[in-house]
Design a protein around this motif. Structure first.
Motif, PDB file in Angstrom:
ATOM      1  N   ASN A  64      10.737 -54.152   1.692  1.00 11.15           N
ATOM      2  CA  ASN A  64      11.646 -53.550   0.797  1.00 11.15           C
ATOM      3  C   ASN A  64      11.235 -53.855  -0.528  1.00 11.15           C
ATOM      4  O   ASN A  64      11.685 -53.118  -1.654  1.00 11.15           O
ATOM      5  N   THR A  65      10.686 -54.962  -0.890  1.00 10.42           N
ATOM      6  CA  THR A  65      10.102 -55.415  -2.134  1.00 10.42           C
ATOM      7  C   THR A  65       9.087 -54.330  -2.700  1.00 10.42           C
ATOM      8  O   THR A  65       9.107 -53.927  -3.837  1.00 10.42           O
ATOM      9  N   VAL A  66       8.309 -53.863  -1.828  1.00  7.44           N
ATOM     10  CA  VAL A  66       7.201 -53.064  -2.221  1.00  7.44           C
ATOM     11  C   VAL A  66       7.755 -51.481  -2.338  1.00  7.44           C
ATOM     12  O   VAL A  66       7.740 -50.879  -3.391  1.00  7.44           O
ATOM     13  N   ARG A  67       8.910 -51.364  -1.570  1.00 11.36           N
ATOM     14  CA  ARG A  67       9.666 -50.023  -1.984  1.00 11.36           C
ATOM     15  C   ARG A  67      10.393 -49.940  -3.384  1.00 11.36           C
ATOM     16  O   ARG A  67      10.198 -48.981  -4.180  1.00 11.36           O
ATOM     17  N   TYR A  68      11.027 -51.172  -3.526  1.00  9.39           N
ATOM     18  CA  TYR A  68      11.726 -51.195  -4.862  1.00  9.39           C
ATOM     19  C   TYR A  68      10.400 -51.080  -6.056  1.00  9.39           C
ATOM     20  O   TYR A  68      10.781 -50.231  -6.938  1.00  9.39           O
ATOM     21  N   ARG A  69       9.363 -51.823  -5.732  1.00 13.06           N
ATOM     22  CA  ARG A  69       8.442 -51.844  -6.973  1.00 13.06           C
ATOM     23  C   ARG A  69       7.634 -50.258  -6.977  1.00 13.06           C
ATOM     24  O   ARG A  69       7.351 -49.852  -7.986  1.00 13.06           O
ATOM     25  N   LEU A  70       7.752 -49.582  -5.699  1.00 11.78           N
ATOM     26  CA  LEU A  70       7.076 -48.359  -5.982  1.00 11.78           C
ATOM     27  C   LEU A  70       8.234 -47.253  -6.784  1.00 11.78           C
ATOM     28  O   LEU A  70       7.403 -46.587  -7.387  1.00 11.78           O
ATOM     29  N   GLY A  71       9.414 -47.591  -6.597  1.00  9.46           N
ATOM     30  CA  GLY A  71       9.976 -46.804  -7.369  1.00  9.46           C
ATOM     31  C   GLY A  71      10.118 -46.998  -8.964  1.00  9.46           C
ATOM     32  O   GLY A  71      10.038 -46.603  -9.953  1.00  9.46           O
ATOM     33  N   ARG A  72       9.791 -48.451  -9.220  1.00  7.51           N
ATOM     34  CA  ARG A  72       9.540 -48.873 -10.700  1.00  7.51           C
ATOM     35  C   ARG A  72       8.270 -48.414 -11.332  1.00  7.51           C
ATOM     36  O   ARG A  72       8.132 -47.951 -12.317  1.00  7.51           O
ATOM     37  N   ILE A  73       7.379 -48.509 -10.262  1.00  9.21           N
ATOM     38  CA  ILE A  73       6.010 -47.641 -10.578  1.00  9.21           C
ATOM     39  C   ILE A  73       6.238 -46.287 -11.306  1.00  9.21           C
ATOM     40  O   ILE A  73       5.642 -45.796 -12.308  1.00  9.21           O
ATOM     41  N   GLU A  74       7.092 -45.559 -10.412  1.00  7.12           N
ATOM     42  CA  GLU A  74       7.343 -44.073 -10.849  1.00  7.12           C
ATOM     43  C   GLU A  74       8.032 -44.214 -12.014  1.00  7.12           C
ATOM     44  O   GLU A  74       7.666 -43.000 -12.718  1.00  7.12           O
ATOM     45  N   THR A  75       9.046 -45.015 -12.390  1.00  8.88           N
ATOM     46  CA  THR A  75       9.566 -44.856 -13.551  1.00  8.88           C
ATOM     47  C   THR A  75       8.691 -45.226 -14.731  1.00  8.88           C
ATOM     48  O   THR A  75       8.863 -44.526 -15.809  1.00  8.88           O
ATOM     49  N   VAL A  76       8.041 -46.256 -14.544  1.00 11.66           N
ATOM     50  CA  VAL A  76       6.845 -46.416 -15.443  1.00 11.66           C
ATOM     51  C   VAL A  76       5.769 -45.463 -15.842  1.00 11.66           C
ATOM     52  O   VAL A  76       5.559 -45.250 -17.060  1.00 11.66           O
ATOM     53  N   THR A  77       5.391 -44.765 -14.646  1.00 11.71           N
ATOM     54  CA  THR A  77       4.116 -43.835 -15.031  1.00 11.71           C
ATOM     55  C   THR A  77       4.538 -42.680 -14.576  1.00 11.71           C
ATOM     56  O   THR A  77       3.880 -41.710 -15.214  1.00 11.71           O
ATOM     57  N   GLY A  78       5.633 -42.175 -14.145  1.00  9.41           N
ATOM     58  CA  GLY A  78       5.791 -40.896 -13.896  1.00  9.41           C
ATOM     59  C   GLY A  78       5.349 -40.282 -12.391  1.00  9.41           C
ATOM     60  O   GLY A  78       5.444 -39.267 -12.440  1.00  9.41           O
ATOM     61  N   TYR A  79       4.449 -41.019 -11.753  1.00  8.96           N
ATOM     62  CA  TYR A  79       3.864 -40.677 -10.679  1.00  8.96           C
ATOM     63  C   TYR A  79       4.436 -41.198  -9.437  1.00  8.96           C
ATOM     64  O   TYR A  79       4.539 -42.735  -9.634  1.00  8.96           O
ATOM     65  N   LEU A  81       3.847 -42.575  -5.769  1.00  9.00           N
ATOM     66  CA  LEU A  81       2.671 -43.239  -4.912  1.00  9.00           C
ATOM     67  C   LEU A  81       3.012 -42.761  -3.712  1.00  9.00           C
ATOM     68  O   LEU A  81       1.824 -42.659  -2.727  1.00  9.00           O
ATOM     69  N   THR A  82       3.987 -42.105  -3.211  1.00  2.00           N
ATOM     70  CA  THR A  82       4.005 -41.680  -1.723  1.00  2.00           C
ATOM     71  C   THR A  82       3.788 -40.317  -1.727  1.00  2.00           C
ATOM     72  O   THR A  82       3.626 -39.771  -0.599  1.00  2.00           O
ATOM     73  N   SER A  83       3.302 -39.519  -2.869  1.00  2.00           N
ATOM     74  CA  SER A  83       2.786 -38.463  -2.836  1.00  2.00           C
ATOM     75  C   SER A  83       1.387 -38.486  -2.869  1.00  2.00           C
ATOM     76  O   SER A  83       0.814 -39.303  -3.623  1.00  2.00           O
ATOM     77  N   ALA A  84       0.315 -37.566  -2.052  1.00  2.00           N
ATOM     78  CA  ALA A  84      -0.910 -37.918  -1.858  1.00  2.00           C
ATOM     79  C   ALA A  84      -1.508 -37.461  -3.210  1.00  2.00           C
ATOM     80  O   ALA A  84      -2.143 -38.243  -3.865  1.00  2.00           O
ATOM     81  N   ARG A  85      -0.939 -36.299  -3.923  1.00  2.00           N
ATOM     82  CA  ARG A  85      -1.513 -36.152  -5.246  1.00  2.00           C
ATOM     83  C   ARG A  85      -1.464 -37.180  -6.320  1.00  2.00           C
ATOM     84  O   ARG A  85      -2.367 -37.489  -7.035  1.00  2.00           O
ATOM     85  N   ASP A  86      -0.307 -37.529  -6.468  1.00  2.00           N
ATOM     86  CA  ASP A  86       0.072 -38.619  -7.623  1.00  2.00           C
ATOM     87  C   ASP A  86      -0.663 -39.708  -7.072  1.00  2.00           C
ATOM     88  O   ASP A  86      -1.228 -40.522  -7.982  1.00  2.00           O
ATOM     89  N   ALA A  87      -0.897 -40.106  -5.928  1.00  2.00           N
ATOM     90  CA  ALA A  87      -1.441 -41.448  -5.573  1.00  2.00           C
ATOM     91  C   ALA A  87      -3.047 -41.252  -5.925  1.00  2.00           C
ATOM     92  O   ALA A  87      -3.474 -42.273  -6.421  1.00  2.00           O
ATOM     93  N   GLN A  88      -3.384 -40.095  -5.515  1.00  2.00           N
ATOM     94  CA  GLN A  88      -4.796 -39.888  -5.964  1.00  2.00           C
ATOM     95  C   GLN A  88      -5.107 -39.929  -7.628  1.00  2.00           C
ATOM     96  O   GLN A  88      -6.120 -40.628  -7.951  1.00  2.00           O
TER      97      GLN A  88
END
Length: 115
Positions: A64-79, A81-88
């Protein structure tokens, strides 16, 4: 037709310096300045094949910590990471960002140091 920004990873791979700097400025630097946890999470998640459980194990945190951080990463970068294109795109940004931070190495001819 596509916007140039939609093709940043492809442009970086083709040697476009402007695209490389753009990815470093939009993804690498914001992640690096947001704190080590987000940067490490993005790296662990992408290096682990985008596996939530694998990233959690590598980071010694709860999934769940990873899930939370993935959401924060999306907020910070706009990408996302659960989307293949954005992850690339983020993976390429992390790679070129790390290369940009390393001091240039002198090229030498193999065997030139031998008498």
């Amino acid at each position: 037709p596509a916007f140039a920004d939609d093709l940043l990873p492809e442009r970086v791979l083709s040697g476009d310096g402007t695209a490389r700097r753009t990815l470093v400025d939009r993804v690498y630097r914001p992640l690096a300045s947001a704190g080590g946890a987000l940067f490490e999470t993005a790296t662990a998640y992408l290096d682990g094949g985008r596996g939530l459980e694998a990233a959690a194990r590598a980071l010694f945190v709860h999934p769940n910590t990873v899930r939370y951080r993935l959401g924060r990463i999306e907020t910070v970068t706009g990408y996302d990471l659960t989307s293949a294109r954005d992850a690339q795109t983020v993976w390429i940004a992390l790679a070129v960002g790390r290369l940009a931070e390393q001091p240039p190495r002198a090229w030498r001819t193999p065997g030139a140091d031998r008498p």
